[in-house]
Design a protein around this motif. Structure first.
Motif, short mmCIF file in Angstrom:
data_model
loop_
_atom_site.label_atom_id
_atom_site.label_comp_id
_atom_site.label_asym_id
_atom_site.label_seq_id
_atom_site.Cartn_x
_atom_site.Cartn_y
_atom_site.Cartn_z
N ALA A 88 -1.33 -7.26 4.00
CA ALA A 88 -1.85 -6.88 2.68
C ALA A 88 -0.67 -6.24 1.95
O ALA A 88 -0.13 -5.23 2.40
CB ALA A 88 -3.01 -5.91 2.82
N GLN A 90 1.98 -4.41 -0.54
CA GLN A 90 2.04 -3.21 -1.38
C GLN A 90 2.00 -3.63 -2.86
O GLN A 90 1.37 -2.99 -3.67
CB GLN A 90 3.32 -2.42 -1.08
CG GLN A 90 3.42 -1.12 -1.86
CD GLN A 90 4.62 -0.27 -1.44
OE1 GLN A 90 5.42 -0.66 -0.59
NE2 GLN A 90 4.72 0.92 -2.02
N LYS A 158 -5.47 -4.39 -5.07
CA LYS A 158 -5.56 -3.86 -3.70
C LYS A 158 -6.89 -4.28 -3.06
O LYS A 158 -6.94 -4.68 -1.91
CB LYS A 158 -5.43 -2.34 -3.70
CG LYS A 158 -4.08 -1.83 -4.20
CD LYS A 158 -2.95 -2.39 -3.35
CE LYS A 158 -1.57 -1.96 -3.83
NZ LYS A 158 -1.18 -0.62 -3.43
N GLU A 161 -6.74 -7.80 -1.92
CA GLU A 161 -6.05 -8.03 -0.65
C GLU A 161 -7.02 -7.87 0.52
O GLU A 161 -7.03 -8.66 1.46
CB GLU A 161 -4.88 -7.04 -0.49
CG GLU A 161 -3.73 -7.23 -1.46
CD GLU A 161 -2.92 -8.49 -1.21
OE1 GLU A 161 -3.07 -9.42 -2.01
OE2 GLU A 161 -2.19 -8.57 -0.21
N VAL A 162 -7.83 -6.83 0.44
CA VAL A 162 -8.78 -6.57 1.53
C VAL A 162 -9.89 -7.61 1.52
O VAL A 162 -10.39 -8.03 2.57
CB VAL A 162 -9.34 -5.13 1.43
CG1 VAL A 162 -10.37 -4.87 2.53
CG2 VAL A 162 -8.21 -4.13 1.52
N LEU A 175 -1.46 -3.39 6.66
CA LEU A 175 -1.89 -3.02 5.31
C LEU A 175 -0.87 -2.07 4.72
O LEU A 175 -0.72 -0.94 5.21
CB LEU A 175 -3.27 -2.37 5.33
CG LEU A 175 -4.43 -3.32 5.65
CD1 LEU A 175 -4.71 -3.37 7.13
CD2 LEU A 175 -5.67 -2.90 4.90
N THR A 178 -2.34 0.03 0.99
CA THR A 178 -3.50 -0.54 0.31
C THR A 178 -4.31 0.55 -0.38
O THR A 178 -5.06 0.28 -1.31
CB THR A 178 -4.34 -1.33 1.33
OG1 THR A 178 -3.48 -2.28 1.97
CG2 THR A 178 -5.48 -2.08 0.67
N ASP A 179 -4.11 1.80 0.03
CA ASP A 179 -4.87 2.89 -0.58
C ASP A 179 -4.23 3.43 -1.86
O ASP A 179 -4.88 4.13 -2.63
CB ASP A 179 -5.08 4.03 0.42
CG ASP A 179 -3.76 4.52 1.02
OD1 ASP A 179 -2.79 3.75 1.03
OD2 ASP A 179 -3.72 5.67 1.48
N VAL A 190 -12.58 0.18 0.45
CA VAL A 190 -11.52 -0.53 1.15
C VAL A 190 -11.53 -0.17 2.64
O VAL A 190 -11.42 -1.04 3.51
CB VAL A 190 -10.15 -0.19 0.49
CG1 VAL A 190 -9.01 -0.53 1.42
CG2 VAL A 190 -10.01 -0.95 -0.82
#
Ligand SMILES: Nc1ncnc2c1ncn2[C@@H]1O[C@H](COP(=O)(O)OP(=O)(O)OP(=O)(O)O)[C@@H](O)[C@H]1O
Ligand SMILES: [Mg+2]
Lengths: 261, 471
Positions: A88, A90, A158, A161-162, A175, A178-179, A190
């Motif tokens: 995932a 950045q 983001k 991606e998840v 990941l 991702t946050d 997420v």
């Protein structure tokens, strides 16, 4: 048996330069485990993710990189993806003109090809899968027909991606922040997306700057990357400690242990 | 990609019946090279009226008096007018056999999953495709509406008055050397007449292949859309058209009367030996709309600039041009819009892709003539280079003779980005699949304007080209 991502004494430099970013990094991640990776800006966290997926700009000069006993260094990026690895990003790229739906369908068929003599998954079935995944990430169904990441907000990218990860069902995921850029609700959503995949056939390396995500994800291990190596490993508590004390504290600890940091 | 996948893609195409017929007529062709006798012979063979013979002879004189254009492409100098047959009776094109068809074309047919019956037709060898059944049903519908859709030779025979009134008025023989050549030796093409207020729902398309038997080197198409009518004409095919003729020089003339709308869609994929030099032009009257959707793949050199002349207030022109230049190919494609009345508008979108040393050029003209106040024109041309060996160039010309005109022009040249490729590869797509997907996205604004089956075929063809398995 759980599959393992084995990274040993990994040296990575920017291709075509002498700049070495990773300087002998060692880390093993098994399926069933969630590892968090923390470390200051520019430490090389994204570089590690890119090297695992085989980005041509990052050259592995030394060390071992294996997935399930297979030498990743001899595999192209798409072969790594088809072997069950997922990154995932950045910074997810935009692809104008290609709908999320069409992109994902091609990707799904590449990673989960139909068995000999079988047809690829039909559009109707796949559409349902996409809608379910979008719903899980609290994304509007209309995203399915939007161009991939084109005009998506930072947080939507983001989530996307998840969302892709839900569909592609990787066996080992990285990941990368991702946050970052997610509001507090999105963070839970997420994390929930990752937790849904959690199980004996899924492992993850979660790169983050904030222990807040880890509240929802509960990693089994937490590592700190500095100066091109993992300098400190621990459990959840380490992340809390880091949040309180910062990376200077890590440097002190590491020096005290006599390891050059 | 699997075979099932190919079939799935082509499902939409396989909805008609087909068959073959043999012709017992004797082979007739003129000698190589062109002179007045050849022109006379062509006209005589077709039993044409005197005025058409004179039109041809006059055009022939224009042709010899005009020098070869010194712009466009140096490849143009390779055209040898003496080494060409100017007339072969269309039903007698049997000189070539399946064995003569280059293997790359056969492979592409296989990969596209083109049905056996159609392969020979597309390959341009002898046997012809006949979809009489479907065609007849549709023909009845058209006839009820008063719509005429014939090959040009029949059009001239059956509707001499209409043809005489319009033929050569939009593209006069004196326009350019190749238009003059076509006017002298034309054969085949389509004649379409849509009466006032009639809207033809089903596109008139070459997928009924009625034009296949007329698809010659020097096609001539004339479309007349009377007031308030609508028609969509679709020409060509994404599968490679093999031709042993090295020169194709067509002329298309379209008349769009007040409040009428015409869309003309072309996808051409000539074999790599062909010079494709085409003059396409339309005139548009009050509040009428002309739309050219023009896709060019294949050929050695294509020079084609669909044009719209906006002659009365409210007229609108739309040109979407797509070009794909592979190794040893030069696509010199573009658009021309000429505003000759106030409050006219136009929009040009050009997308070109060059790969493997190919060259894609955009050549455009936007003219705002006298008395074109309050007109607007916008051009967007985007080029995508797949590698460092390939070339893209743009030659936009703006000729503004009036004030209070709004003209916009945007051009971009981009390369396939390694970050995009990496992202797609990280999702399991091979490098060539990733490139094909990026290209599909790039051409989407045009592909979405194509009839579905053409869009699917086009994407499939680009996938094949990117995987390096054809061409
Ligand atoms: N293509 C490149 N060319 C030059 N330098 C690069 C390149 N890619 C990465 N670097 C450098 O390598 C170092 C590590 O970068 P990386 O992106 O891996 O850091 P990170 O740990 O992910 O940081 P952050 O927390 O800010 O995301 C940085 O100093 C960065 O500038
Ligand atoms: Mg990073």
């Amino acid at each position: 048996m759980p599959k393992e991502l084995r990274i040993e004494n990994l040296h990575v430099r920017i291709a075509g330069t002498d700049t070495e970013i990773l300087k002998g990094l060692t880390l093993r991640i098994r399926q069933g485990e969630i590892h968090a990776l923390m470390g200051p800006n520019g430490a090389g966290k994204s570089t590690l993710g890119a090297a695992i997926m085989g980005h041509p700009n990052y050259e592995v000069t030394e060390g071992i990189l294996e997935w399930d006993g297979k030498n990743l260094l001899e595999m192209k990026t798409d072969e790594r993806a088809r072997a069950g690895l997922f990154l995932a990003f950045q910074y997810p790229i935009e692809l104008p003109g290609v709908t999320l739906f069409n992109f994902l369908r091609s990707s799904y068929n590449a990673i989960h090809p139909p068995a000999e003599g079988q047809k690829p998954i039909g559009a109707v079935m796949f559409h349902k899968m996409v809608l379910d995944a979008l719903q899980l990430l609290d994304m509007d169904p209309s995203f399915s027909q939007r161009y991939l990441n084109d005009g998506f907000s930072g947080g939507e990218k983001k989530r996307c991606e998840v969302m892709q990860m839900q569909i592609l069902k990787p066996q080992m995921a990285i990941l990368d922040e991702t946050d970052s850029g997610l509001d507090i609700d999105a963070l839970k959503i997420v994390a929930n997306g990752v937790n849904r995949l959690r199980g004996d056939n899924f492992g993850a390396l979660v790169i983050t700057h904030y222990q807040r995500l880890l509240d929802y994800l509960t990693p089994d291990f937490v590592h700190v990357l500095m100066n091109g190596r993992i300098v400190l490993s621990g459990d959840r508590e380490l992340a809390l400690e880091l949040e309180k004390r910062g990376y200077d504290w890590v440097r002190e600890v590491v020096e005290a242990k006599g390891v050059p940091a | 990609m699997s075979e099932t996948h190919d079939r799935e893609l082509l499902e939409g195409l396989d909805t008609y019946k087909y068959g073959f017929y043999d012709t017992a007529e004797p082979v007739f062709k003129t000698e190589k090279g062109l002179n007045e006798d050849v022109v006379r012979m062509i006209s005589a063979k077709k039993n044409e009226p005197q005025w058409m013979l004179e039109f041809r002879l006059n055009a022939y004189r224009e042709f010899i008096s005009k020098p070869m254009p010194n712009w466009g492409s140096p490849l143009l100098q390779e055209v040898n007018f003496d080494d060409i047959y100017y007339y072969i009776k269309p039903t007698d094109r049997q000189g070539d056999t399946w064995e003569d068809v280059p293997s790359y074309i056969k492979e592409t047919f296989d990969k596209l999953g083109i049905p056996e019956a159609e392969k020979t037709m597309l390959a341009g060898i002898g046997a012809q495709y006949d979809s009489e059944v479907v065609y007849h049903n549709l023909k009845e519908q058209w006839e009820k509406l008063g719509v005429t859709f014939l090959d040009m030779d029949s059009g001239l025979r059956e509707y001499p008055q209409i043809v005489r009134e319009y033929f050569g008025t939009v593209v006069p023989p004196s326009d350019n050397k190749f238009a003059a050549l076509n006017s002298a030796v034309w054969s085949g093409g389509s004649f379409v007449y849509v009466p006032k207020g009639v809207k033809v729902e089903i596109p008139l398309q070459a997928y009924f292949r009625i034009n296949a038997k007329n698809a010659g080197q020097f096609e001539r198409t004339l479309i007349i859309a009377e007031e308030g009518s609508f028609v969509h004409y679709v020409e060509g095919c994404t599968a490679p058209m093999y031709s042993s003729d090295s020169l194709h020089s067509a002329v298309v003339e379209i008349i769009v009367k007040a409040n009428a709308r015409v869309r003309y869609t072309t996808i051409q994929n000539w074999s790599y030996n062909v010079f494709n030099l085409v003059t396409k032009r339309s005139v548009v009257y009050r509040n009428g709309t002309m739309e050219w959707v023009d896709g060019n793949l294949g050929s050695k050199l294509t020079m084609k600039y669909p044009a719209v002349y906006l002659l009365e207030p409210g007229a609108h022109g739309e040109i979407l041009s797509l070009a794909f230049a592979g190794p040893n190919q030069h696509q010199d494609a573009g658009a021309k819009v000429l505003h000759f009345a106030p409050h006219t508008t136009s929009n040009i979108v050009s997308k070109s892709i060059a790969k493997g040393g190919g060259r894609a050029s955009y050549r455009g003209l936007v003219k705002a003539g006298p008395n074109s106040k309050h007109s607007k024109s916008f051009t967007r041309c985007d080029a995508l280079l797949i590698d460092d060996r390939s070339q893209s160039d743009t030659y936009p010309v703006m000729d503004i003779e009036e004030n209070q005109i709004e003209i916009g022009h945007e051009a971009t040249v981009s390369k396939v980005s390694s970050e995009q490729i990496f992202y797609l590869q990280s999702r399991g797509l091979s490098e060539s699949e990733a490139e094909a997907m990026i290209i599909a996205g790039f051409i989407e604004p045009i592909a979405k304007e194509l009839p579905m089956e053409y869009a699917l075929e086009l994407n499939r063809l680009i996938q094949l080209q990117m995987s390096g398995s054809v061409g």
